[in-house]
Write an enzyme that holds these catalytic residues in place. Structure first.
Site, short mmCIF file in Angstrom:
data_model
loop_
_atom_site.label_atom_id
_atom_site.label_comp_id
_atom_site.label_asym_id
_atom_site.label_seq_id
_atom_site.Cartn_x
_atom_site.Cartn_y
_atom_site.Cartn_z
CD GLU A 29 -2.77 -1.21 2.47
OE1 GLU A 29 -3.65 -0.34 2.58
OE2 GLU A 29 -2.56 -2.08 3.33
CB SER A 163 -5.35 -0.76 -0.52
OG SER A 163 -5.15 0.28 0.40
CE1 TYR A 229 -7.12 4.23 -1.58
CE2 TYR A 229 -6.95 2.02 -2.49
CZ TYR A 229 -7.00 2.86 -1.40
OH TYR A 229 -6.96 2.34 -0.14
NE ARG A 267 -12.91 2.53 5.87
CZ ARG A 267 -11.86 2.22 5.12
NH1 ARG A 267 -10.87 3.07 4.93
NH2 ARG A 267 -11.77 1.02 4.58
CG ASP A 269 -14.24 -1.45 5.74
OD1 ASP A 269 -14.48 -0.24 5.89
OD2 ASP A 269 -13.22 -1.88 5.18
CD GLU A 282 -11.03 -5.18 5.59
OE1 GLU A 282 -9.94 -4.55 5.53
OE2 GLU A 282 -11.37 -6.05 4.77
CG ASN A 284 -9.35 -0.31 7.02
OD1 ASN A 284 -8.53 -0.79 6.26
ND2 ASN A 284 -10.64 -0.57 6.93
N GLY A 288 -7.20 5.43 4.99
CA GLY A 288 -6.76 6.29 3.91
C GLY A 288 -7.20 7.73 4.12
#
Length: 327
Positions: A29, A163, A229, A267, A269, A282, A284, A288
């Protein structure tokens, strides 16, 4: 659902001292991390913070060591935006704690656990929190058997990447061969996971507050690396749900974050089953912060712009905050 963030605790950027914005590194990443890091650095500089860029952990160690020799070059705290690898697996966090340098994001335990999707899901199961059915595939294991056990459709992904690196969407038998080829060369564990079709959501966490959910609606079949992205046609609906359902998804995300040993910011998900049930997917721990990223979009719904969000994240490294090591 009405919600407000507490007011910032400080207004003088001098309280942060000299801030290393840690980005780049050597994980898969890297490019996303560099993009996020440049944005964070610009935002902190715009608020008067004495911030500078550091590419990777060895360079951070050098900066801290140089600072011990020359006080004007000291590192007072780290804004960690090093996605994946040692930036999110507890290595960076343990290093900073050993060096006595405060850092953003969850601590050693939460970071190490949540980079491993399989172990995170096992913790959620033990805590009685909902997550999609899955099968663990050890290095060299039988991926075909795991897929048969779950039944199509499934996702196959590395347990410890982010990612959408190495993610395969398998809807029919013909989709399996690329995943098998990847598995033969990949040295780590893989996760085969039930595909849920009721919608994809994410919830940012900032301290003790779950931000408004975002429903992600890609133009293509699923939210892959391109949709995250590069594409400009992915839709982000915020808040993603209404009324009681919005309250439910935020509460679930915060519960999942805490159960995984996380504090500070991150974060979570979440996917929705076709029957409407919400499932944790999951966490994070260094989300990002690119122009396409989701935590800034959610914070904006509460009137918090990008630079103010970075400021609030950095505040968590000060005494009384909710981040990792604190000053």
């Amino acid at each position: 659902m009405t919600q407000q963030l507490p007011s910032p605790r400080f207004s003088d950027p001098a309280v942060f001292g000299r801030v290393a914005v840690l980005m780049g590194g050597t994980s898969a990443e890297r490019e996303v991390s560099l993009d996020s890091g440049r944005n964070v650095l610009d935002a902190l500089l715009s608020r008067g913070v004495d911030a500078f860029a550091v590419d990777g952990i060895p360079a951070l160690v050098d900066a801290v060591r140089d600072g011990h020799v020359e006080r004007a070059r000291r590192v007072d705290r780290v804004f960690n935006i090093l996605h994946g690898g040692d930036g999110e697996n507890g290595v960076l966090q343990g290093l900073c704690e050993a060096l006595g340098v405060p850092y953003t994001g969850p601590g050693v335990l939460g970071s190490a656990l949540t980079l491993d999707k399989i172990r995170t899901k096992q913790v959620w199961q033990a805590a009685g929190l909902p997550t999609a059915r899955f099968a663990r595939v050890p290095a060299g294991g039988d991926l075909s058997a795991a897929v048969r056990e779950l039944g199509l459709p499934v996702f196959v992904k590395p347990s410890s990447e982010g990612s959408s690196v190495g993610v395969f969407r398998i809807v029919e038998e013909g989709d399996l061969e690329p995943a098998l080829e990847f598995a033969r060369a990949y040295p780590g564990e893989l996760l085969a996971e039930q595909m849920l079709t009721g919608g994809e959501f994410t919830v940012g966490i900032l301290g003790d507050v779950a931000l408004p959910s975002i429903r992600i609606v890609p133009a293509g079949e699923w939210y892959d690396y391109h949709a995250k992205y590069i594409a400009e046609d992915t839709q982000y609906l915020c808040p993603g749900l209404d009324g009681d359902q919005e309250a439910e998804i935020r509460a679930l995300a915060l519960d999942g974050f805490r159960a995984a040993g996380c504090t500070g910011w991150g974060r979570v998900d979440v996917m929705r089953h076709a029957d409407g049930g919400l499932m944790l997917m999951e966490v994070n721990t260094a989300p990002g912060m690119t122009s396409h990223s989701l935590v800034p979009k959610a914070a904006e719904q509460l009137g918090v712009d990008y630079a103010s969000l970075c400021w609030r994240v950095l505040e968590q490294t000060l005494a009384g905050g909710m981040g990792g090591a604190q000053a």
